[in-house]
Design an enzyme around this catalytic site. Structure first.
Site, PDB file in Angstrom:
ATOM      1  N   HIS B  58       0.809  -1.223   0.000  1.00 28.51           N
ATOM      2  CA  HIS B  58       0.000   0.000   0.000  1.00 28.51           C
ATOM      3  C   HIS B  58       0.843   1.274   0.000  1.00 28.51           C
ATOM      4  O   HIS B  58       0.349   2.331   0.370  1.00 28.51           O
ATOM      5  CB  HIS B  58      -0.901   0.036   1.242  1.00 28.51           C
ATOM      6  CG  HIS B  58      -1.838  -1.109   1.377  1.00 28.51           C
ATOM      7  ND1 HIS B  58      -2.798  -1.387   0.432  1.00 28.51           N
ATOM      8  CD2 HIS B  58      -1.966  -2.058   2.342  1.00 28.51           C
ATOM      9  CE1 HIS B  58      -3.487  -2.454   0.831  1.00 28.51           C
ATOM     10  NE2 HIS B  58      -3.003  -2.892   1.976  1.00 28.51           N
ATOM     11  N   HIS B 220      -8.197  -3.829  -0.675  1.00 32.73           N
ATOM     12  CA  HIS B 220      -7.772  -5.214  -0.881  1.00 32.73           C
ATOM     13  C   HIS B 220      -8.745  -5.927  -1.806  1.00 32.73           C
ATOM     14  O   HIS B 220      -8.791  -7.146  -1.864  1.00 32.73           O
ATOM     15  CB  HIS B 220      -7.716  -5.976   0.443  1.00 32.73           C
ATOM     16  CG  HIS B 220      -6.948  -5.271   1.502  1.00 32.73           C
ATOM     17  ND1 HIS B 220      -7.550  -4.453   2.427  1.00 32.73           N
ATOM     18  CD2 HIS B 220      -5.621  -5.230   1.752  1.00 32.73           C
ATOM     19  CE1 HIS B 220      -6.615  -3.950   3.225  1.00 32.73           C
ATOM     20  NE2 HIS B 220      -5.441  -4.400   2.844  1.00 32.73           N
TER      21      HIS B 220
END
Lengths: 335, 335
Positions: B58, B220
């Protein structure tokens, strides 16, 4: 083509309008043209003006580096198209404060032609203009033919260092000399994994196989020097960095800055996996890294791929590189 | 899967090694564990320590915000996996300087469980720990069930503002109060156009049609609230921003900061086309934008897509937001 856009014909204008709306303290339009942008803060009398320009689709290039400590103005063209000489001239007039203007741009036919014309237009109006053309992609022409090389991410260093020099009120000749020194000391090599799509065209700029990479490809998809199966990150870095090291050459005892530039879709995670290997090779070669820049500095929209640039430093270049900068796309505190 | 990587099992460790090699003045390893990172500058006695942690993949989340004016330490897990409680505890010990430690992390099951355990381990060692769990994705749970919401890009604001507060030597209770106020005032909505591939898995995290988008999808690949044909940028912004405005609600006269976050592969050009519309809607609603952040702040590797976050400001939040910050992935001069 999966993109956030409205009318493809309005893509560039809406993008620039979004940028100025987001950064009103830093950027404003010049000459009532949304493709002519200048610093929003007050012009400093006697400061050399720095202008650039080029096609859209490469953010942060070109207009993203307009701001304190870097550039004063920029004209932007359509995606991968040169802005017009008239637009470059409008920016020139808007940023000149009597000390002259330096054009810094990449070595592409349309840009060279238009900046030449803009310089002539400025001459007629008694604005002194000098030009520095950046070209450092070692894959684009062999050693000995440096003037034919394409300008890619390494131009970031020219903006940063010439910008810091101009900020200290150096003369036009002096800023030009420093900008030229950066050009002489920087080398770049790229690799592409996937193409991008120009909104008005609607299909990918080139084709490449599911497991292929192309070493040396340019940021508009210009042919590289080696297409073949995708190798490991470490092998890719070797294939990119060795020709850079050999070209200048960069040698034991040199101090450098490294720039690992993502072309658009490549995650930062992968750029850092690459940097790990770059750092390992440089250490083994006895080359010292003063500062590393890793991220997106010159993109091709959603192209997957990366480039590596090395800048050989001396005390003067280091001094200016370390100075703070504050633009919509690049911020740096004093190093 | 077209990625710059070596052994997929070593992806995270090599990435972190690259980050520390690139930013040695800002980051270092703690406890001889490459997945435990802390600020490299000297610890300030009596300053509250700010720790975060979460899965890799991320960037700039999570470790990219460790640095002056933001966080003091971070533990990183595998791609999309929580770090262990032991790693969180090692970071806690490394950053505590007697004033206690605040955990700030996103609302995901594994992270919540492990941070709870780490807090218990700290308690045994007499380190005072408080926790703030960020969750602001309006698509992930309805109004009234805010505590069930996922934490996404809005956590950037919590780091930025709590970090500036801690830098001024506020007490643990005070920093926690400010962090909670940010959480209460921020809302986010995302949209995804394409999936990403976890290196060790080797295939995309989800499937989506050639011309489809999914509004409200998590970082996700958690399910969103509406899948359908890709609309224009302006329509997508309407579909994302209206539920955000209605949720808090943000109203006429409010002052906000806007964050438009690219998920990885989406070019900055498109984020600014989106911002143009965000700005237009907010202006029409009488909501004033104090400062806009546009770029990649919380990604899913090479996922294409974006999120919009709004933070409602008061004088206190504005004061801390405006403070300078200096981390490997985020620099800001005083606004």
């Amino acid at each position: 083509m999966k993109k956030f856009l409205n009318d493809p014909a309005k893509f560039v204008d809406e993008m620039v309008q979004g940028i100025v709306a987001a950064h009103p303290k830093q950027l404003k339009f010049a000459a009532d043209d949304v493709r002519c942008l200048v610093r929003a803060d007050e012009k400093k009398e006697g400061k050399v003006g720095l202008a650039t320009g080029g096609g859209s689709g490469h953010l942060p290039l070109f207009l993203g580096y307009v701001g304190k400590g870097m550039l004063d103005g920029c004209s932007v063209g359509g995606v991968f198209q040169s802005p017009s000489a008239q637009q470059m001239f409008e920016v020139t007039k808007a940023i000149d404060s009597g000390a002259g203007v330096l054009y810094i741009y990449g070595n592409y036919g349309g840009d060279v032609m238009n900046f030449d014309m803009a310089a002539e237009m400025a001459d007629v109006e008694d604005i002194r203009v000098e030009q520095v053309v950046a070209g450092e992609d070692v894959a684009s022409a062999p050693k000995g033919q440096e003037s034919k090389r394409r300008g890619v991410a390494g131009i970031f260093y020219v903006y940063k260092i010439a910008g810091a020099c101009a900020e200290e009120m150096a003369s036009l000749d002096e800023v030009k000399r420093v900008a030229q020194k950066v050009c002489a000391n920087v080398r770049t090599m790229g690799v592409a994994l996937s193409p991008c799509t120009i909104p008005e065209v609607g299909k990918p700029t080139f084709q490449i196989g599911e497991n292929e990479m192309e070493i040396g490809m340019g940021i508009h998809g210009e042919p590289g020097i080696q297409r073949g199966p995708l190798k490991t990150a470490d092998e890719v870095v070797e294939a990119m960095l060795r020709p850079i090291l050999a070209d200048l050459p960069y040698q034991k005892g040199d101090e450098v800055s490294v720039l690992i530039n993502g072309l658009g879709a490549t995650p930062k995670e992968e750029l850092y996996v690459m940097y790990r290997k770059v750092n390992e090779i440089l250490e083994a070669e006895g080359i010292c890294v003063y500062h590393a820049y890793i991220g997106e500095f010159a993109t091709s929209m959603e192209m997957a791929g990366a480039s590596i640039s090395l800048l050989k430093l001396d005390d003067e270049l280091k001094y200016f590189l370390a100075k703070p900068a504050n633009t919509p796309f690049f911020e740096q505190a004093q190093l």
